[in-house]
Design a protein around this motif. Structure first.
Motif, PDB file in Angstrom:
ATOM      1  N   GLY A   1      10.420 -10.859   4.436  1.00 12.93           N
ATOM      2  CA  GLY A   1      10.754 -12.258   4.163  1.00 12.93           C
ATOM      3  C   GLY A   1      12.210 -12.572   4.444  1.00 12.93           C
ATOM      4  O   GLY A   1      12.532 -13.613   5.048  1.00 12.93           O
ATOM      5  N   GLU A   2      13.098 -11.691   4.027  1.00 13.68           N
ATOM      6  CA  GLU A   2      14.529 -11.898   4.266  1.00 13.68           C
ATOM      7  C   GLU A   2      14.841 -11.842   5.757  1.00 13.68           C
ATOM      8  O   GLU A   2      15.649 -12.632   6.269  1.00 13.68           O
ATOM      9  CB  GLU A   2      15.346 -10.844   3.516  1.00 13.68           C
ATOM     10  CG  GLU A   2      16.846 -11.053   3.642  1.00 13.68           C
ATOM     11  CD  GLU A   2      17.640 -10.020   2.873  1.00 13.68           C
ATOM     12  OE1 GLU A   2      18.799 -10.312   2.529  1.00 13.68           O
ATOM     13  OE2 GLU A   2      17.104  -8.912   2.620  1.00 13.68           O
ATOM     14  N   SER A   3      14.213 -10.915   6.476  1.00 13.06           N
ATOM     15  CA  SER A   3      14.433 -10.808   7.919  1.00 13.06           C
ATOM     16  C   SER A   3      13.974 -12.067   8.640  1.00 13.06           C
ATOM     17  O   SER A   3      14.666 -12.573   9.539  1.00 13.06           O
ATOM     18  CB  SER A   3      13.681  -9.589   8.481  1.00 13.06           C
ATOM     19  OG  SER A   3      14.252  -8.385   8.036  1.00 13.06           O
TER      20      SER A   3
ATOM     21  N   PHE B   1       6.341  -1.551   8.042  1.00 10.56           N
ATOM     22  CA  PHE B   1       7.713  -1.869   8.403  1.00 10.56           C
ATOM     23  C   PHE B   1       8.643  -1.250   7.368  1.00 10.56           C
ATOM     24  O   PHE B   1       8.264  -1.051   6.210  1.00 10.56           O
ATOM     25  CB  PHE B   1       7.918  -3.385   8.463  1.00 10.56           C
ATOM     26  CG  PHE B   1       7.372  -4.004   9.722  1.00 10.56           C
ATOM     27  CD1 PHE B   1       8.167  -4.135  10.849  1.00 10.56           C
ATOM     28  CD2 PHE B   1       6.056  -4.437   9.792  1.00 10.56           C
ATOM     29  CE1 PHE B   1       7.666  -4.684  12.015  1.00 10.56           C
ATOM     30  CE2 PHE B   1       5.539  -4.984  10.946  1.00 10.56           C
ATOM     31  CZ  PHE B   1       6.351  -5.108  12.068  1.00 10.56           C
ATOM     32  N   ALA B   2       9.849  -0.954   7.797  1.00 12.43           N
ATOM     33  CA  ALA B   2      10.830  -0.313   6.919  1.00 12.43           C
ATOM     34  C   ALA B   2      11.370  -1.340   5.928  1.00 12.43           C
ATOM     35  O   ALA B   2      12.331  -2.057   6.199  1.00 12.43           O
ATOM     36  CB  ALA B   2      11.966   0.282   7.747  1.00 12.43           C
TER      37      ALA B   2
ATOM     38  N   VAL C   1       6.001   3.888   5.113  1.00 11.13           N
ATOM     39  CA  VAL C   1       6.912   2.743   4.964  1.00 11.13           C
ATOM     40  C   VAL C   1       8.329   3.133   5.351  1.00 11.13           C
ATOM     41  O   VAL C   1       9.031   2.406   6.060  1.00 11.13           O
ATOM     42  CB  VAL C   1       6.879   2.210   3.513  1.00 11.13           C
ATOM     43  CG1 VAL C   1       7.961   1.154   3.308  1.00 11.13           C
ATOM     44  CG2 VAL C   1       5.510   1.624   3.206  1.00 11.13           C
ATOM     45  N   ASP C   2       8.772   4.306   4.889  1.00 11.17           N
ATOM     46  CA  ASP C   2      10.137   4.757   5.183  1.00 11.17           C
ATOM     47  C   ASP C   2      10.379   4.898   6.685  1.00 11.17           C
ATOM     48  O   ASP C   2      11.500   4.684   7.167  1.00 11.17           O
ATOM     49  CB  ASP C   2      10.413   6.100   4.491  1.00 11.17           C
ATOM     50  CG  ASP C   2      10.471   5.958   2.974  1.00 11.17           C
ATOM     51  OD1 ASP C   2      10.698   4.834   2.501  1.00 11.17           O
ATOM     52  OD2 ASP C   2      10.273   6.980   2.277  1.00 11.17           O
ATOM     53  N   SER C   3       9.343   5.260   7.434  1.00 14.64           N
ATOM     54  CA  SER C   3       9.490   5.448   8.883  1.00 14.64           C
ATOM     55  C   SER C   3       8.975   4.233   9.661  1.00 14.64           C
ATOM     56  O   SER C   3       8.735   4.315  10.855  1.00 14.64           O
ATOM     57  CB  SER C   3       8.728   6.709   9.325  1.00 14.64           C
ATOM     58  OG  SER C   3       7.338   6.573   9.062  1.00 14.64           O
TER      59      SER C   3
ATOM     60  N   ASP D   1      11.323  -1.913  12.533  1.00 13.69           N
ATOM     61  CA  ASP D   1      12.342  -2.878  12.131  1.00 13.69           C
ATOM     62  C   ASP D   1      11.684  -4.212  11.778  1.00 13.69           C
ATOM     63  O   ASP D   1      10.943  -4.776  12.602  1.00 13.69           O
ATOM     64  CB  ASP D   1      13.322  -3.065  13.295  1.00 13.69           C
ATOM     65  CG  ASP D   1      14.528  -3.930  12.931  1.00 13.69           C
ATOM     66  OD1 ASP D   1      14.451  -4.700  11.948  1.00 13.69           O
ATOM     67  OD2 ASP D   1      15.540  -3.854  13.650  1.00 13.69           O
ATOM     68  N   PRO D   2      11.930  -4.764  10.585  1.00 17.03           N
ATOM     69  CA  PRO D   2      11.323  -6.035  10.189  1.00 17.03           C
ATOM     70  C   PRO D   2      11.664  -7.203  11.115  1.00 17.03           C
ATOM     71  O   PRO D   2      10.958  -8.212  11.115  1.00 17.03           O
ATOM     72  CB  PRO D   2      11.892  -6.279   8.782  1.00 17.03           C
ATOM     73  CG  PRO D   2      12.273  -4.935   8.282  1.00 17.03           C
ATOM     74  CD  PRO D   2      12.722  -4.170   9.503  1.00 17.03           C
ATOM     75  N   ARG D   3      12.710  -7.066  11.907  1.00 20.54           N
ATOM     76  CA  ARG D   3      13.067  -8.151  12.835  1.00 20.54           C
ATOM     77  C   ARG D   3      11.972  -8.359  13.888  1.00 20.54           C
ATOM     78  O   ARG D   3      11.874  -9.441  14.469  1.00 20.54           O
ATOM     79  CB  ARG D   3      14.401  -7.846  13.514  1.00 20.54           C
ATOM     80  CG  ARG D   3      15.614  -8.166  12.636  1.00 20.54           C
ATOM     81  CD  ARG D   3      16.914  -7.820  13.335  1.00 20.54           C
ATOM     82  NE  ARG D   3      17.093  -8.592  14.556  1.00 20.54           N
ATOM     83  CZ  ARG D   3      17.646  -9.802  14.600  1.00 20.54           C
ATOM     84  NH1 ARG D   3      18.060 -10.379  13.485  1.00 20.54           N
ATOM     85  NH2 ARG D   3      17.807 -10.438  15.744  1.00 20.54           N
TER      86      ARG D   3
END
Length: 266
Positions: free
Chosen positions: A15-17, A174-175, A208-210, A213-215
């Motif tokens: 959401g922030e991305s 996504f990370a 999730v850790d791997s 990129d959320p972008r």
């Protein structure tokens, strides 16, 4: 005039991305979270709890009063939940649906009258590739996201005559910090699923850790908003994540189930 975008769950992760990306592209962005910190983001933040109808109404009214309209609603707020179906408290299941499913619907209900008045609008529901299949130890999460997928299809037909477009976007891994915010059913010592659940819990967090990129998700959302005739369903993820949906469509049920069980070492 730039489009007014209203995003739930914009204080972190995907959401922030999305909010940052759209802000940089010139959109007027209003992000929401339960406890927003003023000045912590380049876009504007308003308080909203998707499980509280009064909070939803107040947030939507605040944006409409300030801008006169909402062009795009992005239903992004969501929570993870893990655990064997038998061991997971029913109350925790209901709480997850209240956020992932009913919360999204209540925000849609608050925004729709305004979009009907302006005879335009786009609603984008963020679900999950997990919503296309029942994943072991993630069954409730899969169900909540799958339910929103189907509501998206129904709503698309119901509001099309008002000039409103409804779209679903299903991301893969996504990370983000979703793993930290998940409800994890405890690994009970006397559970019949103790060993397998413990193994898979570690595997889920590692995915999730791997993650990507959320972008990538933000870019996809922007393209959908700028598309004059978007599809109803989009999948954003790695090749194998998206291919798993194709396999589910073409393989016999038992064969597909065997593939999943092998993946999760069941």
């Amino acid at each position: 005039m730039s489009k007014i975008v209203f995003i739930t769950g914009a204080s972190s992760g995907i959401g922030e991305s999305i909010a940052n990306y759209l802000h940089d592209k010139g959109y007027t962005v209003y992000g929401t979270s339960r406890n927003p910190k003023k000045g912590s983001t380049p876009f504007q933040m308003v308080a909203l709890d998707v499980t509280d109808a009064a909070s939803i109404k107040k947030a939507v009214t605040e944006v409409i009063t300030a801008e006169g309209k909402i062009d795009v609603l992005i239903n992004n707020a969501g929570k993870g939940i893990t655990g064997p179906i038998e061991d997971t408290p029913t109350a925790a299941m209901k709480e997850n649906f209240n956020t992932n499913f009913f919360g999204a619907i209540d925000v849609i209900k608050a925004v729709l009258p305004h979009m009907r008045t302006q005879k335009s609008g786009t609603i984008i529901n963020t679900t999950s590739i997990a919503g296309y299949m029942g994943l072991p130890f993630r069954g409730i999460y899969s169900a909540s996201k799958g339910a929103l997928e189907l509501v998206t299809e129904a709503l698309s037909m119901e509001v099309k005559s008002f000039g409103i477009t409804v779209v679903n976007v299903a991301p893969g891994d996504f990370a983000t910090n979703i793993a930290a915010g998940r409800y994890h059913t405890p690994i009970f010592e006397d559970s019949a699923y103790k060993e397998k659940y413990a193994e898979n819990l570690a595997l889920m967090d590692a995915h999730v850790d791997s993650g990507a990129d959320p972008r990538i998700m933000a870019t996809a959302i922007c393209k959908i908003i700028e598309n004059k005739n978007p599809k109803i369903h989009y999948k954003v993820g790695g090749f194998m994540e998206k291919f798993s949906i194709v396999l589910k469509r073409i393989l016999p049920d038992k064969v597909y189930e065997k593939l999943l069980m092998n993946h999760y070492k069941l």
